[in-house]
Every structure is written in C-alpha cells, then in structure tokens.
Design an enzyme around this catalytic site. Structure first.
Site, PDB file in Angstrom:
ATOM      1  N   LYS A 154       1.093  -1.203   0.048  1.00 37.16           N
ATOM      2  CA  LYS A 154       0.009   0.096  -0.012  1.00 37.16           C
ATOM      3  C   LYS A 154       0.984   1.347   0.047  1.00 37.16           C
ATOM      4  O   LYS A 154       1.766   1.201   0.663  1.00 37.16           O
ATOM      5  CB  LYS A 154      -0.895   0.055   1.394  1.00 37.16           C
ATOM      6  CG  LYS A 154      -1.792   1.137   1.345  1.00 37.16           C
ATOM      7  CD  LYS A 154      -2.722   0.994   2.615  1.00 37.16           C
ATOM      8  CE  LYS A 154      -3.910   2.057   2.742  1.00 37.16           C
ATOM      9  NZ  LYS A 154      -4.728   1.877   3.839  1.00 37.16           N
TER      10      LYS A 154
ATOM     11  N   SER B  40      -9.718   1.874   3.028  1.00 38.73           N
ATOM     12  CA  SER B  40      -8.630   2.683   1.996  1.00 38.73           C
ATOM     13  C   SER B  40      -7.808   1.717   1.313  1.00 38.73           C
ATOM     14  O   SER B  40      -7.123   2.403   0.456  1.00 38.73           O
ATOM     15  CB  SER B  40      -8.137   3.828   2.963  1.00 38.73           C
ATOM     16  OG  SER B  40      -7.142   3.146   3.993  1.00 38.73           O
TER      17      SER B  40
ATOM     18  N   SER C  69      -9.850  -0.293   7.278  1.00 37.96           N
ATOM     19  CA  SER C  69      -9.248  -0.231   5.872  1.00 37.96           C
ATOM     20  C   SER C  69      -8.560  -1.501   5.454  1.00 37.96           C
ATOM     21  O   SER C  69      -8.261  -1.378   3.962  1.00 37.96           O
ATOM     22  CB  SER C  69      -8.287   1.097   5.744  1.00 37.96           C
ATOM     23  OG  SER C  69      -8.975   2.096   5.883  1.00 37.96           O
TER      24      SER C  69
END
Lengths: 492, 484, 95
Positions: A82, A157, A181
C-alpha cells in the site's frame, strides 16, 4: 494444490513452495506478475507506482540467495505494498497530490523486514488519500475498480491492495487499517485481510493518519498466507514507542487449530438494522460451518456499538489534523508556486495539495480540538472509547472470538455514496475494533451475485494466532477463498 | 502612588544530553546547518518519536534538587501551531501532567538576605529550529539542527518583586542545573533562555496587574534592564490613564527597550492534546530514590558546608558556591594549599579580579587551581611573602613557569628570614638615607609609625621583595629607635 | 453544537488551509451534519470514566541516550522544494 493452477492464482504459500522446489525462479515469477499488471491494471488502477527495475533486481538477488542456500521462508515471493509505507528510493504518495513528488529517503520498518526476508516488492498500491475513505474514490490517482464487478468499488482505504490481490496482480499485499481499511476492502474483494492488535506491527515509516488507531497488516489469498506474512512483519520496533514488547508466536504453527469447543459470540448489534439480507445469509451460513465443526455459538451484546462512529469521527480527525500539519511545503512534498509570504505558502500549498475529504477531516479535527470544544468532543470521545473497549473486554470473558459481517453490504457501486456522512456509516462493523485496539480478520464467506461477502472474526488483544487458526480451519472446510473473479482470467 | 513589581519567570534549560529528546541525532552546538537533522527531527512522513531516557533522568534530578514532587506519571502533549522552524506543525511538550510538580528555590540577594521562590512546575519539551534572516534570494533560511533538542521548561510562581530578585533567581537556576550537570547553562549559546512575565500593582493591592511577557531575554544583564524598562513603561502607561495589554514583547538590547511583537494573529489556539505517538511516562519510587542517592552536593548544601566546616564567612561561602565551576575551582585550591581562608581570599581577590579584567570565565583561567593552590601553600609555609606571591601569580598568569615552586626557585623569591641578612640590608638602607633618618628622629613618637613605611619599602626593594616584612619592621624599629 | 460558517473559517485558518469563503459554504453543510452525528456522544453518561488515549494503556519505553544518526542532509534535501547553503528556504519571516 497442484501446479496446474496459474501462477497468478496461487497463494503466497504455494508460490513459496514452488520457489523452494525449483519449479520457477523469483525472476520468472516477478516477470509474470509485472507483465500481468502491465496488461490488466489499466482497467483496475490498483497500482500507483510499479517498481519494475527494483523488483527484477531484488528477484535476481533472491534467486542468488536461494542458490546459496540462505533462503528464508518467503525469499523471492513478490507482493504489493500500500502506497502509505515509505519505501526508500520509490515515490511514496499516500494517494495525495501533496506527496506526488515524494521519493521516500528511508524504508518503513515493515519494509525493512520484508526486504530482509527477501520478499520482492512489485509496486505501490492505490488508496484513499492519507487512508481517509472507505471506497478508494478519494485518491489523487483516481478510483480503483473492483475486479469482481468493475462497476463496484474495491472498498477502502486499502482498495488498491485488495483489488490487486483479488485480480491476481499480486499474491499478497500490505495494507493499513484505521477504521476498517484492511478488513472492509478484503471483504469487498473476496480476500483475507488481518488487522493486527494495535502495537503488534511497527508503524514506523507508515504515514500516519490517526496514530492511536492505525495498524498495518497483511492482505492475501488465505489465512495461511496472512500467517506467513505476520511471521515476518510482527514484533516490537525500537523506533515505534507504541509497538508492544511481547513475544511473537509462530502464526503458521497456530494454524493447526481445533474448532471443537471454540466459543463464538455473535454481537447482536452487528445483525441489526442496515445489514443487507444477502450479507446476513452468507455470514450465518459461515457460522453454521463452525457449529458443524464443533464450535458453540452464543449471542453477545456490545452495547456501545452505536457510539463507535461518532467516537471515531472525533478522535481520528483530531489526530489527523495534527499529523497532517507537517505538510507545509517547506521540507518535502508539494509547494505552491511563488508564495507571497509565509501564510500564503501554507494556505495555498495545503489547499492545492489536499483533496476534499482530507480537508474535511482536518477542519473537523481542528474544530473539535479548539478552545471551548475540546472537552465536549475530544475528552468525551476518549471516555466513550473506554466504554467501547470495555464492551469487548467483557465479551472476551465469555467467548473466544466474535463473528459477524465485515460490512453491512457487499461492495457498493462507484459513486454510490457521494455524501460523506453516508459513506462514514458504512464502517459500522469495523470501526469499534480500532478504537478497542483488538485484532480482526475478514475472510471470504460467500458471494452476493458477483460481489463477495466477508465474515469478520474478532479476538482479544494479541489473539491473532487464534484468529488466523480459526480462519484457516474455515478455509480448510470451505473454498470461498479459492474463488476468483472472471476479470483477467481469459487472458491468463 | 507606590507601585509593586510582580515578576514570574519561565526558564528554558537545554538539557546536556548526547542525543535529542526524540531521536538519535547529536545535540552538539554549532554544526553546519541541517547536518544534525534526522528524518525524525525533520518530521518526515511516517517517522515517530522515542523518548530519551537521560532527558527523563535529568528532569527528575532537577525536581529532586528543588524539593519538588516528581510525577509518577507524566504525559506528552502536542502544542499545535505553524512556524517554519517547527517541522511537524506541533511542538511536543507537557501541559496538564508535567514531570516535575511544585517545588521551591532559595535565592540570595546582594544584601545577603535570602528569599524562597516557588516553582510552579517544570516540564520536558522539544526545542524548535532556527530561522536565519540573512537574505537568501529574498527568503529566510531554516536550520533544523536545534529542532528536537531537549528542553526543561522551569516555570516559577510570580514571587519576585524586583529585577534583582529575578536575576538572583535565574542565577540560582543556573547554579542548580550546572551543579546537576543537566545543562551547560551557556546563555550566549542559548542553553538557558528566559521569558519574563512582568506586571505592576499599587502597593497593598492583592490582585495582580495585567502582565506582559518578554520573550527570550538571554543574559543576566538584559533580564535586569528589560524588567526596568518594562516596569517603567507600565507605570507610566497606567499613570497616564492607559491600560497594560496582555501581550508578548521583545527586548531589544541595542535600543534598551521592549517592543510589542507585531502579530496579525488572533489569540493563539494551540489545541493541546495528548500525543498519540508517545505513551505516558512512568517513573517509579525506586528509580526516583536511586537518582536521589546519586545527586551531587547542591549549592545550598555546599554553602552551608563552606561556612560550618571551612569557617568561611557567609558572604564568601555564597560567592564561592554560586556556580559549580567556581566551587570546584575553590575546593581544588583549598585541597592543594590546605588553608580554606587563604584559598577563598585568593580565588575571590587576585584571581577573580584578573579574570574579570580580562573578561575570562573561571573555566578557562590561565592559572589552574593546582597552580594557585601550590602558590598559596608557599605563603602558608612562609616560603614566600605576600609581595613575592603577587609576582609569582603574575608569572603563572603569563605562563612563565609551570608551578609556583619553579618560579620561586628560578627567580630567587624565597623569603629571607635570616636576621643577620636582614640586619645587613637594614643597615645599608639607614646609611643610604641620612636625611630620612634625621626626619624620623625629629618626629613625635606617634608619627614615627607612619614614617617607618618608607624604610620598609626600601628594604623590601633592596631584597627584591624576599625579606620577611614582619622581621624587617621589627629590626628597623629597633635600629632606628636605638639611634635616637 | 451547531457549526457556523465562522467556525469553519476559523478552523481552516488555524489549520492553514486556504478556503475561499464560498467554498466554506459547502463544508459548513457537510461538517454540520457530521458534527450532529457526533453529538450523540453528549447523551452518554461518562461520569467516573477516565479518558482512554491508547488502546493498550501501556507506558512509554525509553531510548538510551546515544547518537545513532549521521548527517544525511544531501539525501533529505533532495526531496525539498527550495534549499540553499544547506538551509530550507521560506518566504521572508518578519519578527
């Protein structure tokens, strides 16, 4: 599993075995994934930055290390990161225009650990700007599509990480979870994602959103893969004061878990209004699987559940408003053109560099921390936070794990929640877990039409070993985690 | 109207740690810009603070030294504001739960009286960087080497009633932190910085007047002058029917005045909240007790010992214990020479005078404590007389010999106590100065005492200062009186 | 606690976020509804409940006082928008 499965559909564990058995090299594996990403990601937008050269260099190094007999468990296995973890020499954007030009000058602790293991980093995945969002639509680099249904969001997210793993553009990825997330996008994309106990995984080098809630963790094709990654990334870090000094168990050993006698609690508040019928049906069917395997089920109450979202939207924006003050156009990141004076430098840099949702949360957080409001909002929220945590502590006096849905609905359509408040309410089942600091895992448990459903399993602080064991046993009985979207299959 | 001055002080002491409060960067002063600014100090995305154990220990030691309650649990908070020398957009500090609670410090005034000043609390925080206002393409340059240097902010109660008391207080703080070795106390380098809160009120009134805060006054002299100016300004303002505004002011030493810091800002709202990257700091009783046991002798204790054990006057004891450097120097001199009173006289007299004249600190004294002690030793055992001692001291100062003994030897300054040798010189002087001898003989006996000084001077000169002055006196008197 | 237009402008200023007055309008509406949702907290009885800052309630670990960092100015300033002679440049600060 046999090697007849395409490389991109294999689990991390299978790929590690294949490397060990000499079925392919890390370079071949890495090239296969890079080629697949280049072919397919135009449609998904799951990666922000591809690390082709670094990845191939690291793959060659991993092959050399294996040849020299020094390979570790995951040496040579590729994965995605990420784009919130600092990676030396690689742009680390956090999904923001503010950091579009930020080439991190250092590695996050977890990145150091993965590199030391010999893991190959394919690239940096898309996310909601500064991890603020539940749909990945708040990225400066554009929305990510859900490979199961291109009209749906992948969740957020960590949407890029989830979509990449689901679409076979990476066997596993690193995500972060501040209010769901990791777990919610894992559920939306039909993969397994673990949010560890707060403090179990170092936050050093993980760009902060809300420091007392943020936690990094693995997103993969199976609980077993998550366990292997946890064996690498978990542990205290001298550079993170909030990481916990405590022995790290072997999570792979913990997979051999006996479901017989497992006490499962079902929080009644997680099966109430707002839960879609199709999600509830899948979750209840999954729980039946455990009952059939010898687990007992009882209803539990987490009475302060309805306060989790209000509490979160005081604490997280407050911390964020302060954490994001460092983006001032002075030492790194975006800087506005020709600032007239200091105030102009700050205001225009931040106006240009941050997107709407980030600004919204900075303003809320600044407001609730300001004079005259601090006690009513921040202190009050911290007190309610204690009540919310106590709900879980009480529950775990009675049961071993809690189970319920990871999200009230399957992945929603892109653009479905234009109103920020209605977006916030989607995190009803995940947010309290971060406030309490406990671990949670989302595992694939069904399909609602084309869109996956996730079962969330929660455990007490430092109960990751149990969670992964329970999830793994479920995956021995079911094959939801083996389902793959049609996306990208025909081109395989 | 009679006015009373009320002063409270916030003293920021840079702690003498090797590394910064939250990072492993060096705290050495004077490095090239930004060469001691690590990822953490720069507030790079993703970086986190880890607290320096020495900063905590130093704060606790200070607390113990001022009889304060050391907090078993203290909490770091964030003070949020934007400024280019503040990399993260907040300063990590302590607000509600500081590490050092209320304490007390005794100050010594010039007239010898003592007064207790209450300390409200002391807390740990990080220092900011520096803005360099030279012209860089019309811009300001930022050096973050200092960012993250540990500070102990010591906040007094408004207990001081004059500029002199304020200065005495800062001197006392300076003495304590240097005694403890927790700060180098170097005001010129900014290791000790003061914010002075000043207000005035009609004598007898209980309520405080509105105060002005004078920021960053960084020398004892400036503290005194800034307060004088500010007090006069406030009194004049009020007497002219005006009102003092609560504000921050800056002291300009060149103009010798305080000025309001121009600010467009509305009142600041720092939005303090507990720093989520740091956990509460806990220190237990055993740890505090351990630090208490290892505290050095502090100024007050030293002063008392100088008086009671060494028999020094209250004044001497105070001056010599005022700074650790002074006290250490004095004690070494005393140990070498074995005579505390002589040591006290020399350190405060000849040495202090010369240091003062040359504007030197005792730490860089050209005459070392061992050298001075060696010199005094030779006075005590009467190897040399006082006059020769001054010559030896001057020679040592100028680096003309390694030790007093060496200089005494090479210059033949050993005191002459042989009566025969002295008599010979005396006879010669009498023979060479018949006119003065006659004057002496004709003088009234009570005037003679004064006149004998001339002959003593001549004898000392002839003996190059080595004759024992007491003997010279006696021999001269006997001889001159017997002549008449 | 209703949120006023002026609250938004004030918070934006404290946070040094450029925000045109008319843009603030849109924020006021969203933020007012968000705060209305947050206001549920005011109904909760929290008498005798201590605030919880960290989920694990651990205490701070201390670092040994050692210099572990070396000069990395060149590396760090590669990502800086404006530097000269090793300094970060900002518009003139007037004191």
């Amino acid at each position: 599993m046999s090697s007849s499965i395409a490389l991109h559909d294999k689990t991390l564990s299978e790929l590690a075995q294949g490397l060990e058995a000499g079925e392919y090299t890390s370079r071949e594996l890495t090239e296969a994934f890079l080629a697949r990403i280049e072919r397919l990601d135009g449609e998904l937008n799951s990666y922000i930055t591809l690390c082709r050269e670094d990845a191939l260099r690291d793959a060659d190094a991993a092959d050399a290390r294996r040849a020299a007999g020094n390979a570790a468990a995951l040496t040579g296995v590729p994965m995605a990161i990420k784009d919130i973890f600092c990676t030396e020499g690689v742009r680390t954007s956090c999904g923001s225009k503010m950091l579009d030009n930020f080439v991190a000058p250092y590695d996050a602790t977890v990145i150091e650990k993965l590199k030391a293991e010999g893991v190959v980093i394919l690239g940096k995945t898309n996310l909601d700007e500064f991890a603020m969002g539940s749909s990945n639509e708040n990225s400066h680099y554009g929305a990510v599509k859900n490979p199961w249904d291109l009209s749906a969001v992948p969740g957020g997210s960590s949407g890029g990480s989830a979509a990449a793993v689901a679409a076979g553009l990476a066997p596993a990825a690193l995500g972060t979870d501040t209010g769901g997330s990791i777990r919610q996008p894992a559920a939306f994309c039909g993969i397994t994602g673990l949010k560890p106990t707060y403090g179990r995984v170092s936050r050093y080098g993980m760009i902060a959103y809300a420091s007392s809630l943020d936690q990094g963790g693995p997103m993969a094709r199976s609980a077993e893969d998550c366990a292997r990654l946890m064996n690498v990334i978990a542990g205290a870090d001298p550079r993170d004061s909030t990481s916990v000094v405590r022995g790290v168990p072997d999570y792979v050993e913990g997979l051999d878990y006996n479901l017989k006698g497992l006490k499962i609690g079902l929080p009644k508040e997680y099966f109430g209004e707002g839960l879609s019928e199709e999600v509830e049906a899948s979750v209840r069917a999954a729980i039946k699987v455990f009952e059939d395997a010898g687990a007992s089920v009882q209803e539990i109450s987490l009475p302060h559940t309805h306060l989790a979202i209000p509490t979160y939207y005081v604490i997280a924006p407050a911390e964020a408003s302060s954490n994001l003050s460092r983006y001032d156009g002075v030492r790194f990141g975006h800087r506005c053109k020709d600032p007239q004076d200091l105030e102009d430098l700050y205001k225009r840099t931040r106006e240009e560099g941050f997107g709407d949702e980030v600004k919204r949360r900075i303003i809320i957080g600044t407001h609730t921390l300001s004079e005259g409001f601090f006690d009513a909002y921040y202190i009050k929220a911290q007190k309610v936070r204690r009540l919310i945590r106590q709900d879980f502590l009480d529950a775990f006096d009675q049961v071993d794990v809690l189970m319920g849905p990871a999200a009230p609905t399957p992945a929603f359509d892109l653009g479905a929640h234009k109103d920020p408040l209605s977006m916030y309410l989607q995190d009803l089942y995940t947010i309290a877990i971060n406030l309490a600091g406990i671990p949670g895992v989302s595992v694939p448990a069904g399909l609602a039409g084309k869109r996956p459903v996730g079962l969330q399993i929660l455990g007490p602080h430092f109960g990751e070993q149990t969670l992964l064991g329970v999830a793994h046993q479920f995956q021995q009985i079911t094959d939801w985690h083996r389902q793959r979207p049609e996306f990208g299959q025909e081109q395989a | 109207m009679q006015w009373e001055v009320v002063i409270g002080l916030e003293v920021h002491a840079q702690l003498a740690t090797q590394s910064k409060i939250f990072s492993g960067s060096s705290t050495t002063y004077g490095a090239e810009p930004n060469t001691q600014a690590s990822a953490v100090d720069l507030g790079l995305p993703g970086t986190l603070p880890v607290l320096n154990e020495q900063a905590v220990a130093m704060a606790v030691r200070f607390g113990l030294a001022v009889d304060a309650a050391v907090a078993g649990r203290s909490v770091f908070e964030r003070k949020n504001y934007f400024y280019p020398d503040l990399p993260k957009g907040y300063q990590t500090s302590q607000m509600d739960q500081p590490i050092v609670g209320p304490g007390v410090l005794e100050i010594l005034l010039e007239d010898g009286t003592r007064k207790s000043i209450r300390i409200h609390h002391a807390h740990l925080e990080e220092d900011a960087g520096k803005s360099l206002h030279e012209d860089f393409q019309g811009m300001t340059g930022i050096d973050l080497n200092r960012a993250g240097t540990p500070l102990l902010e010591i906040v007094s109660e408004p207990d001081m009633r004059s500029a002199k008391e304020a200065v005495a207080y800062v001197k006392a703080i300076h003495a304590i932190v240097t005694y403890l070795g927790i700060s180098d106390g170097n005001m010129a380098e900014g290791s000790l910085r003061c914010d002075v809160n000043v207000s005035v009120r009609p004598k007898g009134q209980e309520a405080f007047g509105t105060r002005a805060e004078i920021k960053n006054v960084n020398s004892f002299r400036f503290i005194e002058r800034a307060i004088h100016f500010e007090v006069e300004r406030q009194i004049e303002l009020i007497e002219d029917g005006g009102k003092v505004v609560q504000e921050t002011r800056l002291y300009d030493p060149d103009a010798d005045e305080t000025r309001s810091m121009r600010t467009k800002e509305e009142a600041n709202d720092y939005r303090y909240f507990p720093c989520p990257d740091l956990l509460p700091v806990e220190v237990d009783e055993a740890y505090i007790e351990h630090l208490r046991q290892t505290l050095p002798e502090l100024p007050a204790e030293k002063r008392a010992r100088f008086e009671s054990e060494l028999g020094l006057s209250a004044y001497d004891a105070s001056v010599l214990s005022a700074s650790r450097e002074m006290a250490d120097f004095f004690e070494e001199v005393k140990d070498v020479c074995g005579d505390a009173k002589q040591a006290a006289n020399w350190v405060q007299g000849e040495l202090a005078g010369r240091l003062n004249k040359e504007n030197l600190d005792i730490t860089v004294s050209p005459v070392s404590a061992a050298q001075l002690g060696g010199l005094i030793k030779r006075i005590v055992d009467e190897t040399i007389n006082g006059k020769a001692a001054k010559q030896v001291f001057a020679a040592l100062w100028d680096g003309e010999g390694k030790s007093a003994d060496e200089i005494i030897e090479s210059r033949g300054l050993k005191q002459v106590t042989d009566t025969g040798a002295i008599e010979a010189v005396v006879d010669q002087v009498i023979a060479d100065n018949p006119a003065q001898v006659t004057q002496y003989q004709e003088a009234e006996p009570d005037k003679r005492g004064k006149m004998i000084g001339f002959f003593v001077g001549q004898v000392m000169k002839a003996s190059r200062g080595t004759a024992n002055p007491q003997q010279v006196n006696k021999v001269l008197k006997d001889k001159l009186d017997s002549l008449s | 606690m209703a949120l006023e237009h002026s609250d938004v402008l004030r918070a934006a200023h404290l946070a040094r976020l450029g925000l045109a007055s008319q843009d603030a309008e849109a924020y006021v509406e969203d933020l007012d509804r968000i705060l209305a949702m947050v206001d549920q907290l005011q109904q909760v009885d929290t008498d005798g409940v201590a605030p919880l800052a960290h989920p694990l309630e651990a205490t701070q670990r201390l670092r040994a006082d050692e210099v572990t960092e070396s000069n990395q100015r060149e590396r760090f300033q590669q990502v800086a928008p404006a530097t000269e002679q090793g300094l970060y440049l900002v518009p003139r600060v007037v004191e």
